[in-house]
Design a protein around this motif. Sequence first.
Motif, short mmCIF file in Angstrom:
data_model
loop_
_atom_site.label_atom_id
_atom_site.label_comp_id
_atom_site.label_asym_id
_atom_site.label_seq_id
_atom_site.Cartn_x
_atom_site.Cartn_y
_atom_site.Cartn_z
N ASP A 1 -81.13 -74.49 55.28
CA ASP A 1 -79.94 -74.36 54.43
C ASP A 1 -78.95 -73.36 55.02
O ASP A 1 -77.75 -73.61 55.02
CB ASP A 1 -80.37 -73.95 53.02
CG ASP A 1 -79.20 -73.88 52.07
OD1 ASP A 1 -78.49 -74.90 51.92
OD2 ASP A 1 -78.99 -72.81 51.47
N SER A 2 -79.46 -72.26 55.57
CA SER A 2 -78.57 -71.24 56.13
C SER A 2 -77.84 -71.75 57.38
O SER A 2 -76.77 -71.25 57.71
CB SER A 2 -79.36 -69.97 56.47
OG SER A 2 -80.15 -70.17 57.65
N ASN B 1 -74.26 -74.44 56.33
CA ASN B 1 -73.38 -74.10 55.22
C ASN B 1 -72.16 -75.03 55.22
O ASN B 1 -71.84 -75.67 56.21
CB ASN B 1 -73.00 -72.61 55.24
CG ASN B 1 -72.02 -72.25 56.33
OD1 ASN B 1 -71.02 -72.93 56.52
ND2 ASN B 1 -72.30 -71.18 57.03
#
Length: 71
Positions: A25-26, A29
Amino acid sequence: MPAKESRNQQIKDIGILKQDLEYIDSQFNEDILKEQSPKWIENKWKELIGEIVNRNTDFKLYERIKMKYNL
């Protein structure tokens, strides 16, 4: 495997999966995704999956992912 060991292993596995999902997820973005092509996203996904699978070689779920992505 006794029930307590099995439960503890499941808790550990869920923790690994959670950390790996947060890492993915990081790396994806919204701002980054807006600027990239679908091919870049696909390549980045494969790169991240390979990274995660290779650092968790004894994780059963990742053995299946490894086969799916031919890693």
